[in-house]
Design a protein around this motif. Structure first.
Motif, PDB file in Angstrom:
ATOM      1  N   LYS A  41       0.821  -1.219   0.000  1.00 32.07           N
ATOM      2  CA  LYS A  41       0.000   0.000   0.000  1.00 32.07           C
ATOM      3  C   LYS A  41       0.852   1.264   0.000  1.00 32.07           C
ATOM      4  O   LYS A  41       0.447   2.286  -0.547  1.00 32.07           O
ATOM      5  N   ALA A  42       2.032   1.187   0.607  1.00 33.04           N
ATOM      6  CA  ALA A  42       2.889   2.369   0.713  1.00 33.04           C
ATOM      7  C   ALA A  42       3.358   2.879  -0.648  1.00 33.04           C
ATOM      8  O   ALA A  42       3.645   4.068  -0.793  1.00 33.04           O
ATOM      9  N   ILE A  43       3.406   2.023  -1.642  1.00 34.19           N
ATOM     10  CA  ILE A  43       3.912   2.448  -2.955  1.00 34.19           C
ATOM     11  C   ILE A  43       2.812   2.671  -3.979  1.00 34.19           C
ATOM     12  O   ILE A  43       3.090   3.089  -5.099  1.00 34.19           O
ATOM     13  N   LEU A  44       1.571   2.404  -3.612  1.00 35.02           N
ATOM     14  CA  LEU A  44       0.472   2.518  -4.566  1.00 35.02           C
ATOM     15  C   LEU A  44      -0.122   3.917  -4.587  1.00 35.02           C
ATOM     16  O   LEU A  44      -0.095   4.635  -3.585  1.00 35.02           O
ATOM     17  N   THR A  45      -0.687   4.271  -5.732  1.00 32.15           N
ATOM     18  CA  THR A  45      -1.434   5.515  -5.848  1.00 32.15           C
ATOM     19  C   THR A  45      -2.797   5.309  -5.180  1.00 32.15           C
ATOM     20  O   THR A  45      -3.205   4.164  -4.957  1.00 32.15           O
ATOM     21  N   PRO A  46      -3.520   6.381  -4.878  1.00 26.75           N
ATOM     22  CA  PRO A  46      -4.836   6.209  -4.251  1.00 26.75           C
ATOM     23  C   PRO A  46      -5.782   5.324  -5.079  1.00 26.75           C
ATOM     24  O   PRO A  46      -6.509   4.499  -4.509  1.00 26.75           O
ATOM     25  N   GLU A  47      -5.750   5.467  -6.388  1.00 23.58           N
ATOM     26  CA  GLU A  47      -6.615   4.642  -7.238  1.00 23.58           C
ATOM     27  C   GLU A  47      -6.206   3.169  -7.162  1.00 23.58           C
ATOM     28  O   GLU A  47      -7.053   2.274  -7.074  1.00 23.58           O
ATOM     29  N   GLN A  48      -4.909   2.934  -7.166  1.00 22.52           N
ATOM     30  CA  GLN A  48      -4.409   1.569  -7.069  1.00 22.52           C
ATOM     31  C   GLN A  48      -4.726   0.955  -5.705  1.00 22.52           C
ATOM     32  O   GLN A  48      -5.010  -0.234  -5.611  1.00 22.52           O
ATOM     33  N   LYS A  49      -4.686   1.777  -4.663  1.00 24.31           N
ATOM     34  CA  LYS A  49      -4.998   1.278  -3.323  1.00 24.31           C
ATOM     35  C   LYS A  49      -6.428   0.751  -3.260  1.00 24.31           C
ATOM     36  O   LYS A  49      -6.685  -0.294  -2.667  1.00 24.31           O
ATOM     37  N   ASP A  50      -7.362   1.487  -3.882  1.00 26.29           N
ATOM     38  CA  ASP A  50      -8.755   1.044  -3.886  1.00 26.29           C
ATOM     39  C   ASP A  50      -8.888  -0.302  -4.592  1.00 26.29           C
ATOM     40  O   ASP A  50      -9.576  -1.204  -4.108  1.00 26.29           O
ATOM     41  N   ARG A  51      -8.224  -0.439  -5.744  1.00 30.38           N
ATOM     42  CA  ARG A  51      -8.285  -1.708  -6.487  1.00 30.38           C
ATOM     43  C   ARG A  51      -7.590  -2.825  -5.715  1.00 30.38           C
ATOM     44  O   ARG A  51      -8.046  -3.968  -5.731  1.00 30.38           O
ATOM     45  N   TYR A  52      -6.501  -2.501  -5.027  1.00 30.94           N
ATOM     46  CA  TYR A  52      -5.785  -3.502  -4.238  1.00 30.94           C
ATOM     47  C   TYR A  52      -6.654  -4.001  -3.084  1.00 30.94           C
ATOM     48  O   TYR A  52      -6.746  -5.208  -2.841  1.00 30.94           O
ATOM     49  N   GLU A  53      -7.292  -3.093  -2.388  1.00 28.04           N
ATOM     50  CA  GLU A  53      -8.162  -3.492  -1.282  1.00 28.04           C
ATOM     51  C   GLU A  53      -9.320  -4.355  -1.769  1.00 28.04           C
ATOM     52  O   GLU A  53      -9.716  -5.305  -1.099  1.00 28.04           O
ATOM     53  N   ALA A  54      -9.863  -4.038  -2.933  1.00 24.31           N
ATOM     54  CA  ALA A  54     -10.930  -4.865  -3.514  1.00 24.31           C
ATOM     55  C   ALA A  54     -10.389  -6.251  -3.863  1.00 24.31           C
ATOM     56  O   ALA A  54     -11.056  -7.273  -3.623  1.00 24.31           O
ATOM     57  N   TRP A  55      -9.165  -6.297  -4.401  1.00 23.51           N
ATOM     58  CA  TRP A  55      -8.554  -7.586  -4.751  1.00 23.51           C
ATOM     59  C   TRP A  55      -8.317  -8.424  -3.509  1.00 23.51           C
ATOM     60  O   TRP A  55      -8.589  -9.626  -3.504  1.00 23.51           O
ATOM     61  N   VAL A  56      -7.837  -7.799  -2.435  1.00 26.12           N
ATOM     62  CA  VAL A  56      -7.601  -8.516  -1.176  1.00 26.12           C
ATOM     63  C   VAL A  56      -8.919  -9.060  -0.636  1.00 26.12           C
ATOM     64  O   VAL A  56      -8.997 -10.215  -0.217  1.00 26.12           O
ATOM     65  N   LYS A  57      -9.964  -8.249  -0.685  1.00 25.75           N
ATOM     66  CA  LYS A  57     -11.279  -8.694  -0.181  1.00 25.75           C
ATOM     67  C   LYS A  57     -11.799  -9.871  -1.007  1.00 25.75           C
ATOM     68  O   LYS A  57     -12.308 -10.844  -0.446  1.00 25.75           O
ATOM     69  N   ASP A  58     -11.646  -9.804  -2.321  1.00 23.07           N
ATOM     70  CA  ASP A  58     -12.094 -10.907  -3.177  1.00 23.07           C
ATOM     71  C   ASP A  58     -11.322 -12.187  -2.867  1.00 23.07           C
ATOM     72  O   ASP A  58     -11.909 -13.280  -2.826  1.00 23.07           O
ATOM     73  N   ASN A  59     -10.027 -12.070  -2.643  1.00 20.42           N
ATOM     74  CA  ASN A  59      -9.225 -13.257  -2.339  1.00 20.42           C
ATOM     75  C   ASN A  59      -9.532 -13.820  -0.970  1.00 20.42           C
ATOM     76  O   ASN A  59      -9.441 -15.025  -0.762  1.00 20.42           O
ATOM     77  N   LYS A  60      -9.905 -12.977  -0.018  1.00 21.88           N
ATOM     78  CA  LYS A  60     -10.286 -13.465   1.303  1.00 21.88           C
ATOM     79  C   LYS A  60     -11.587 -14.266   1.214  1.00 21.88           C
ATOM     80  O   LYS A  60     -11.756 -15.264   1.886  1.00 21.88           O
ATOM     81  N   ASP A  61     -12.500 -13.784   0.385  1.00 22.58           N
ATOM     82  CA  ASP A  61     -13.785 -14.466   0.235  1.00 22.58           C
ATOM     83  C   ASP A  61     -13.637 -15.845  -0.391  1.00 22.58           C
ATOM     84  O   ASP A  61     -14.429 -16.746  -0.114  1.00 22.58           O
ATOM     85  N   LYS A  62     -12.620 -16.002  -1.216  1.00 26.73           N
ATOM     86  CA  LYS A  62     -12.392 -17.303  -1.858  1.00 26.73           C
ATOM     87  C   LYS A  62     -11.844 -18.253  -0.841  1.00 26.73           C
ATOM     88  O   LYS A  62     -11.976 -19.354  -0.748  1.00 26.73           O
TER      89      LYS A  62
END
Length: 112
Positions: free
Chosen positions: A91-112
């Motif tokens: 997260k420290a190296i991501l842009t704000p837009e990338q952070k939102d997509r990263y958090e969504a990706w993490v949530k999707d992977n947790k659900d799996k």
């Protein structure tokens, strides 16, 4: 002589397993890094940092699995701490837009 041979064979087997796990970790880290590069549209500099963070997590996970001196609960706790560190590094190296997509990706992977 027989004991020496068996000891040497056991050592060789242990070394082989260590290298196999290391190669497996590198392959897993490469796949995750590639997936995140596509999902987040990472720059080359970001790709290196993300790959390093993911690889470090897999290496730590292997070390925890191999450590017989700590309990399973302690292993789980340390793994969670390592995952939090990995997420923070990424997260420290991501842009704000990338952070939102990263958090969504993490949530999707947790659900799996």
């Amino acid at each position: 002589m027989k004991k020496l041979f068996l000891t040497g064979l056991g050592f060789l087997f242990a070394v082989t397993l260590t290298f196999a796990q290391s190669a497996e970790s590198q392959e897993k880290a490469r796949k995750k890094s590639t997936e995140l590069t596509e999902k987040l549209e990472l720059t080359p500099d970001q790709q290196g940092t993300v790959h390093k963070a993911i690889l470090d997590m897999y290496v730590q996970k292997e070390a925890l699995k191999a450590d017989q001196t700590i309990t399973e609960d302690a292993k789980k706790e340390r793994y969670k701490e390592g995952a939090k560190e990995k997420h923070a590094k990424i997260k420290a190296i991501l842009t704000p837009e990338q952070k939102d997509r990263y958090e969504a990706w993490v949530k999707d992977n947790k659900d799996k």
